[in-house]
Design a protein around this motif. Structure first.
Motif, PDB file in Angstrom:
ATOM      1  N   ILE A   1      37.304  13.383  21.729  1.00  0.00           N
ATOM      2  CA  ILE A   1      38.399  12.518  22.146  1.00  0.00           C
ATOM      3  C   ILE A   1      37.928  11.444  23.129  1.00  0.00           C
ATOM      4  CG2 ILE A   1      39.220  13.775  24.165  1.00  0.00           C
ATOM      5  CD1 ILE A   1      41.507  12.686  21.349  1.00  0.00           C
TER       6      ILE A   1
ATOM      7  N   ALA B   1      45.977  16.091  21.473  1.00  0.00           N
ATOM      8  CA  ALA B   1      45.244  15.025  20.786  1.00  0.00           C
ATOM      9  C   ALA B   1      43.825  15.470  20.469  1.00  0.00           C
ATOM     10  CB  ALA B   1      45.236  13.767  21.633  1.00  0.00           C
TER      11      ALA B   1
ATOM     12  N   GLU C   1      38.536   7.329  23.013  1.00  0.00           N
ATOM     13  CA  GLU C   1      39.056   6.557  24.139  1.00  0.00           C
ATOM     14  C   GLU C   1      38.120   5.397  24.480  1.00  0.00           C
ATOM     15  OE1 GLU C   1      41.132   7.404  28.393  1.00  0.00           O
ATOM     16  OE2 GLU C   1      39.328   8.571  27.961  1.00  0.00           O
TER      17      GLU C   1
ATOM     18  N   PHE D   1      47.498   8.712  22.950  1.00  0.00           N
ATOM     19  CA  PHE D   1      47.264   9.158  21.584  1.00  0.00           C
ATOM     20  C   PHE D   1      48.587   9.555  20.947  1.00  0.00           C
ATOM     21  CE2 PHE D   1      43.489   9.985  24.058  1.00  0.00           C
ATOM     22  CZ  PHE D   1      42.458   9.532  23.248  1.00  0.00           C
TER      23      PHE D   1
ATOM     24  N   LEU E   1      45.056  10.243  13.989  1.00  0.00           N
ATOM     25  CA  LEU E   1      45.585   9.817  15.281  1.00  0.00           C
ATOM     26  C   LEU E   1      45.699   8.299  15.315  1.00  0.00           C
ATOM     27  CD1 LEU E   1      43.385  11.909  17.753  1.00  0.00           C
ATOM     28  CD2 LEU E   1      45.828  12.249  17.344  1.00  0.00           C
TER      29      LEU E   1
ATOM     30  N   ILE F   1      45.244   5.559  18.343  1.00  0.00           N
ATOM     31  CA  ILE F   1      44.777   5.471  19.721  1.00  0.00           C
ATOM     32  C   ILE F   1      45.352   4.187  20.302  1.00  0.00           C
ATOM     33  CG2 ILE F   1      42.802   5.509  21.272  1.00  0.00           C
ATOM     34  CD1 ILE F   1      42.169   6.458  17.707  1.00  0.00           C
TER      35      ILE F   1
END
Length: 340
Positions: free
Chosen positions: A194, A185, A198, A169, A125, A127
């Motif tokens: 997740i 995500a 964050e 994401f 991913l 971010i």
């Protein structure tokens, strides 16, 4: 290898151990996901290396784990940025595993990815954090101002300050990256929470924003990439540079966005061809959109290359608080790009 930096492996990572290697920064650049463009920007690579190293050292001082191990100086050893006299081009890093991500067309098998990953792997991913919404921000096409409690119906033709930072994401390893809703995500993040990603992104954003403010820059948006090792999340790739993030100075963009917008103004046919190819690839369930693009980009004029070089180097000098590069002042560099 990426489009703007080479990747050297000295010891490969395993399922249980981190590896060692280095990023070797080139002067290549990429816009609109094209990859290596037909020309280069002198000193851009060293600029990104120095600025990235400075930010990694800020993160480490704040207790945020990273894969950074120093810049490679003249001795060939990894040292802190403060110990090199000349702009560095190599960054020593720890390595994680990046398993293959199998796919059938545009359908990607993340279960297979994690089956090979173990406890030592890149989190697939990006971010993204946003403090403002510049004119070129992709957020304008995905959300309305009202989604962020902003008191206007449409996005104005100017930078918009967000009341609070926004985190998004997107995919990292797919052929054409895409933004994700939170549930998808969360699925792609695999064993990693997740919410932790964050919170980490917001912490990095705060550190870069504070440093930018100290030197008269506005930090508009950026991203981090991370890996997971033995239960710990570490910040990877490069952080807080003029390629990964957007900054401005006295209302003028100081980032790769300058080059993106120049291409939009001077090579609109190519920019449109890229967009058309991506849409066609999506419609045809094809991963390699670039093979469908009917035009190639043209090189930049010499005076634009020179202006971009001065912007990268002057901006880096200001950000790291050292005259690493022979460059004009940031205000002079900004004034030049305003006339492009």
């Amino acid at each position: 290898m990426t489009s703007v930096k080479d990747f050297r492996v000295e010891r490969a990572a395993t399922a249980t151990e981190l590896g060692r290697g280095a990023f070797v920064f080139t002067d290549d650049y990429s816009v609109f996901d094209w990859g290596k463009m037909p020309d280069a920007i002198p000193n851009k690579g060293a600029s990104l290396c120095a600025m990235g190293a400075y930010n990694f050292e800020l993160l480490e001082d704040a207790g945020i784990p990273t894969h950074y191990d120093g810049v490679v100086g003249g001795s060939g050893e990894a040292v802190p940025l403060s110990e090199v006299a000349d702009p560095p081009r190599e960054m020593a890093i720890e390595l994680t595993q990046v398993p293959d991500l199998p796919h059938d067309g545009r359908e990607y098998d993340y279960d297979a990815y994690y089956a090979d990953a173990g406890e030592n792997h890149l989190i697939p991913l990006e971010i993204v954090f946003r403090n403002t919404v510049p004119v070129g921000s992709s957020l304008r096409s995905r959300a309305d101002p009202a989604d962020f409690d902003l008191d206007f119906a449409e996005w104005p033709d100017e930078v918009v300050d967000l009341p609070e930072p926004v985190v998004e994401f997107s995919t990292k390893l797919e052929e054409s990256d895409r933004y994700l809703d939170r549930s998808e995500a969360d699925r792609i993040a695999g064993p990693v929470d997740i919410d932790r990603l964050e919170d980490l992104a917001l912490s990095v954003n705060e550190i870069v924003t504070d440093r930018a403010d100290e030197v008269g820059l506005v930090h508009e948006d950026g991203k981090i990439e991370c890996f997971h090792y033995d239960g710990e999340i570490r910040v990877a790739d490069v952080v807080g540079t003029f390629d990964e993030n957007r900054f401005s100075f006295d209302g003028q963009e100081v980032s790769k966005e300058v080059i993106r917008q120049y291409h939009k103004r001077t090579q609109p046919e190519w920019v449109e061809a890229v967009s058309d190819a991506k849409e066609r690839a999506k419609a045809e369930d094809v991963a390699d959109w670039k093979a469908l693009c009917e035009r190639d980009p043209e090189p930049l004029p010499d005076h634009v290359v020179d202006a971009a070089r001065d912007l990268y180097t002057a901006g880096t000098n200001a950000y790291v608080g050292r005259d690493l590069f022979d460059a004009p002042s940031l205000s002079e560099a900004v004034e030049t790009v305003q006339d492009l």
